[in-house]
Scaffold this motif. Structure first.
Motif, PDB file in Angstrom:
ATOM      1  N   VAL A   1       0.800  -1.277  -0.023  1.00  0.00           N
ATOM      2  CA  VAL A   1       0.013   0.073  -0.037  1.00  0.00           C
ATOM      3  C   VAL A   1       0.699   1.287  -0.018  1.00  0.00           C
ATOM      4  CG1 VAL A   1      -1.651   1.268   1.375  1.00  0.00           C
ATOM      5  CG2 VAL A   1      -1.988  -1.038   1.129  1.00  0.00           C
ATOM      6  N   LEU A   2       0.618   2.011  -1.021  1.00  0.00           N
ATOM      7  CA  LEU A   2       1.385   3.299  -1.041  1.00  0.00           C
ATOM      8  C   LEU A   2       0.517   4.422  -0.724  1.00  0.00           C
ATOM      9  CD1 LEU A   2       3.068   2.614  -4.537  1.00  0.00           C
ATOM     10  CD2 LEU A   2       4.520   2.441  -2.470  1.00  0.00           C
ATOM     11  N   CYS A   3       0.748   4.970   0.679  1.00  0.00           N
ATOM     12  CA  CYS A   3      -0.011   5.910   0.961  1.00  0.00           C
ATOM     13  C   CYS A   3       0.568   6.887   1.912  1.00  0.00           C
ATOM     14  CB  CYS A   3      -1.074   5.173   1.810  1.00  0.00           C
ATOM     15  SG  CYS A   3      -0.729   4.412   3.267  1.00  0.00           S
ATOM     16  N   THR A   4      -0.245   7.813   2.058  1.00  0.00           N
ATOM     17  CA  THR A   4       0.376   9.015   3.175  1.00  0.00           C
ATOM     18  C   THR A   4      -0.017   8.285   4.793  1.00  0.00           C
ATOM     19  OG1 THR A   4      -2.166   9.847   3.029  1.00  0.00           O
ATOM     20  CG2 THR A   4      -0.245  11.088   1.753  1.00  0.00           C
TER      21      THR A   4
ATOM     22  N   ALA B   1      -2.047  -5.530   4.914  1.00  0.00           N
ATOM     23  CA  ALA B   1      -1.032  -5.232   4.264  1.00  0.00           C
ATOM     24  C   ALA B   1       0.232  -5.694   4.351  1.00  0.00           C
ATOM     25  CB  ALA B   1      -1.373  -3.741   3.618  1.00  0.00           C
ATOM     26  N   ASP B   2       0.982  -6.119   3.643  1.00  0.00           N
ATOM     27  CA  ASP B   2       2.433  -6.565   3.849  1.00  0.00           C
ATOM     28  C   ASP B   2       3.258  -5.689   3.880  1.00  0.00           C
ATOM     29  OD1 ASP B   2       2.006  -9.899   3.471  1.00  0.00           O
ATOM     30  OD2 ASP B   2       0.772  -8.874   2.006  1.00  0.00           O
ATOM     31  N   PHE B   3       3.311  -4.569   3.269  1.00  0.00           N
ATOM     32  CA  PHE B   3       4.191  -3.430   2.778  1.00  0.00           C
ATOM     33  C   PHE B   3       3.490  -2.169   2.859  1.00  0.00           C
ATOM     34  CE2 PHE B   3       5.921  -7.050   0.343  1.00  0.00           C
ATOM     35  CZ  PHE B   3       7.065  -7.366   1.169  1.00  0.00           C
ATOM     36  N   VAL B   4       3.524  -1.185   3.725  1.00  0.00           N
ATOM     37  CA  VAL B   4       3.093   0.106   3.589  1.00  0.00           C
ATOM     38  C   VAL B   4       3.935   1.268   4.032  1.00  0.00           C
ATOM     39  CG1 VAL B   4       1.406   1.525   5.041  1.00  0.00           C
ATOM     40  CG2 VAL B   4       1.138  -1.073   5.170  1.00  0.00           C
ATOM     41  N   GLY B   5       3.576   2.185   3.188  1.00  0.00           N
ATOM     42  CA  GLY B   5       4.753   3.201   3.212  1.00  0.00           C
ATOM     43  C   GLY B   5       4.520   4.010   1.567  1.00  0.00           C
ATOM     44  N   LEU B   6       5.442   4.971   1.841  1.00  0.00           N
ATOM     45  CA  LEU B   6       5.124   5.728   0.418  1.00  0.00           C
ATOM     46  C   LEU B   6       6.697   6.126  -0.440  1.00  0.00           C
ATOM     47  CD1 LEU B   6       3.552   7.258  -1.682  1.00  0.00           C
ATOM     48  CD2 LEU B   6       3.430   9.373  -0.489  1.00  0.00           C
ATOM     49  N   ASP B   7       7.237   7.100   0.076  1.00  0.00           N
ATOM     50  CA  ASP B   7       8.355   7.559  -0.644  1.00  0.00           C
ATOM     51  C   ASP B   7       9.582   6.595  -0.675  1.00  0.00           C
ATOM     52  OD1 ASP B   7       7.348   9.902  -1.212  1.00  0.00           O
ATOM     53  OD2 ASP B   7       8.131  10.995   0.509  1.00  0.00           O
TER      54      ASP B   7
ATOM     55  N   TYR C   1       9.092   3.184  -0.382  1.00  0.00           N
ATOM     56  CA  TYR C   1       8.887   2.169  -1.426  1.00  0.00           C
ATOM     57  C   TYR C   1       8.957   2.747  -2.768  1.00  0.00           C
ATOM     58  CZ  TYR C   1       7.842  -0.982   2.323  1.00  0.00           C
ATOM     59  OH  TYR C   1       8.011  -1.965   3.211  1.00  0.00           O
ATOM     60  N   ILE C   2       8.682   4.042  -3.258  1.00  0.00           N
ATOM     61  CA  ILE C   2       8.791   4.480  -4.392  1.00  0.00           C
ATOM     62  C   ILE C   2      10.277   4.343  -4.964  1.00  0.00           C
ATOM     63  CG2 ILE C   2       8.652   6.560  -5.981  1.00  0.00           C
ATOM     64  CD1 ILE C   2       5.949   7.122  -4.648  1.00  0.00           C
ATOM     65  N   GLU C   3      11.173   4.673  -3.945  1.00  0.00           N
ATOM     66  CA  GLU C   3      12.590   4.702  -4.154  1.00  0.00           C
ATOM     67  C   GLU C   3      12.978   3.241  -4.618  1.00  0.00           C
ATOM     68  OE1 GLU C   3      14.767   7.085  -5.169  1.00  0.00           O
ATOM     69  OE2 GLU C   3      12.906   8.315  -5.109  1.00  0.00           O
ATOM     70  N   LYS C   4      12.716   2.297  -3.716  1.00  0.00           N
ATOM     71  CA  LYS C   4      12.887   0.607  -3.954  1.00  0.00           C
ATOM     72  C   LYS C   4      12.331   0.115  -5.239  1.00  0.00           C
ATOM     73  CE  LYS C   4      12.800  -2.382  -0.923  1.00  0.00           C
ATOM     74  NZ  LYS C   4      12.126  -3.205   0.154  1.00  0.00           N
ATOM     75  N   ILE C   5      11.121   0.545  -5.709  1.00  0.00           N
ATOM     76  CA  ILE C   5      10.536   0.289  -6.931  1.00  0.00           C
ATOM     77  C   ILE C   5      11.542   0.729  -8.031  1.00  0.00           C
ATOM     78  CG2 ILE C   5       8.543   0.442  -8.304  1.00  0.00           C
ATOM     79  CD1 ILE C   5       6.811   0.422  -5.852  1.00  0.00           C
ATOM     80  N   LYS C   6      11.877   2.133  -7.982  1.00  0.00           N
ATOM     81  CA  LYS C   6      12.700   2.763  -9.004  1.00  0.00           C
ATOM     82  C   LYS C   6      14.141   2.008  -9.143  1.00  0.00           C
ATOM     83  CE  LYS C   6      11.059   7.609  -8.686  1.00  0.00           C
ATOM     84  NZ  LYS C   6      11.178   9.092  -8.308  1.00  0.00           N
ATOM     85  N   GLY C   7      14.534   1.512  -8.258  1.00  0.00           N
ATOM     86  CA  GLY C   7      15.748   0.555  -7.950  1.00  0.00           C
ATOM     87  C   GLY C   7      15.585  -0.872  -8.449  1.00  0.00           C
ATOM     88  N   GLY C   8      14.390  -1.139  -8.852  1.00  0.00           N
ATOM     89  CA  GLY C   8      14.119  -2.605  -9.253  1.00  0.00           C
ATOM     90  C   GLY C   8      13.259  -3.539  -8.496  1.00  0.00           C
ATOM     91  N   TRP C   9      12.966  -3.107  -7.216  1.00  0.00           N
ATOM     92  CA  TRP C   9      12.195  -3.917  -6.465  1.00  0.00           C
ATOM     93  C   TRP C   9      10.534  -3.843  -6.718  1.00  0.00           C
ATOM     94  CZ3 TRP C   9       8.166  -3.034  -2.663  1.00  0.00           C
ATOM     95  CH2 TRP C   9       7.929  -4.205  -1.781  1.00  0.00           C
ATOM     96  N   THR C  10      10.224  -5.129  -7.099  1.00  0.00           N
ATOM     97  CA  THR C  10       8.699  -5.389  -7.356  1.00  0.00           C
ATOM     98  C   THR C  10       8.365  -6.740  -7.023  1.00  0.00           C
ATOM     99  OG1 THR C  10       9.374  -6.239  -9.684  1.00  0.00           O
ATOM    100  CG2 THR C  10       8.937  -3.969  -9.521  1.00  0.00           C
ATOM    101  N   ASP C  11       8.709  -7.111  -5.604  1.00  0.00           N
ATOM    102  CA  ASP C  11       8.495  -8.407  -5.038  1.00  0.00           C
ATOM    103  C   ASP C  11       7.158  -8.396  -4.241  1.00  0.00           C
ATOM    104  OD1 ASP C  11       8.995 -11.154  -4.477  1.00  0.00           O
ATOM    105  OD2 ASP C  11      10.143 -10.295  -2.602  1.00  0.00           O
ATOM    106  N   VAL C  12       6.128  -7.884  -5.036  1.00  0.00           N
ATOM    107  CA  VAL C  12       4.599  -7.802  -4.569  1.00  0.00           C
ATOM    108  C   VAL C  12       3.637  -8.230  -5.544  1.00  0.00           C
ATOM    109  CG1 VAL C  12       5.032  -5.957  -2.993  1.00  0.00           C
ATOM    110  CG2 VAL C  12       4.508  -5.427  -5.161  1.00  0.00           C
TER     111      VAL C  12
END
Length: 231
Positions: free
Chosen positions: A77-80, A92-98, A100-111
């Motif tokens: 969940v990407l939220c405020t 939810a298994d993962f919760v946050g925003l900025d 996780y956005i940086e992790k995804i930009k780095g290639g993480w998509t393990d969801v």
């Protein structure tokens, strides 16, 4: 062409060539012809009489399977911050925003599913090139862009899936596992097909559901009579 293994020959011998099975027969048979040593997925392939190149014949939707898919769905969940507690409480298994956005930009998509709110879609939208090809981009049409974060997480965890027809006019989806009972598989398949039938485009001509095949991982396909899923 590689030679058939002993298990493959046994599985094929149980599926009568040219026979079109009723949904309950197919649900029982798909368990019999599965020979993997792991809990194999059970999948359905539905060929539709639509032209996906035309926007008014695109078939896309969501369905909550009565018995789930049998897979542990990992939800991000990407939220405020004000929505984080709601997301966590819903499972939810993962919760946050900025971060996780940086992790995804780095290639993480393990969801498996990403849920977000309309208020942060400007940030999430920048991840389209990464998430889009993986089928992870949140979409209001599938209920993954919403202010009701808790409800969305619970529905996904309970077995809500989204699907869409591919460029060949086929809808492919997992509807369970071989450890499910035949009755559970039949229930899930009927619910899935009822949803597809409701989504028939008004512009589609001729036969809408052309064929339905049920299979498990590495098993032969079992053709199902479309009329038998209407009951």
């Amino acid at each position: 062409m590689s030679k058939l293994t002993k298990n493959q020959k046994i599985a094929l011998s149980k599926v009568e060539p040219g026979k079109i099975y009723k949904v309950d027969e197919a649900a029982a048979l798909v368990k019999e012809v599965s020979y993997t040593k792991f809990d194999a997925s059970v999948d359905v392939d539905v060929r539709l009489g639509v032209d996906p190149r035309k926007s008014n014949q695109m078939v896309r939707g969501v369905v909550t399977l009565p018995h789930g898919t049998g897979k542990q769905i990992r939800v991000l969940v990407l939220c405020t911050p004000d929505k984080e507690a709601e997301a966590t409480a819903a499972g939810a298994d993962f919760v946050g925003l900025d971060e996780y956005i940086e992790k995804i930009k780095g290639g993480w998509t393990d969801v498996d599913v990403i849920i977000t709110t309309p208020t942060v879609m400007a940030k999430v939208g920048a991840l389209g090139r990464i998430l889009g090809p993986r089928g992870l981009m949140p979409n209001p049409k599938t209920g993954t862009v919403t202010m009701e974060i808790g409800k969305a997480v619970q529905e996904v965890k309970a077995g809500k899936i989204d699907f869409k027809v591919d460029k060949f006019g086929i809808v492919h989806s997992r509807i369970g596992k071989t450890t499910f009972t035949a009755e559970q598989l039949a229930d899930n398949l009927r619910e899935f097909m009822h949803t597809i039938i409701k989504l028939k485009p008004s512009t589609a001509k001729g036969t809408y559901v052309k064929s339905i095949y049920l299979s498990s991982t590495m098993s032969p396909g079992i053709q199902i009579d479309p009329k038998s899923v209407e009951n």
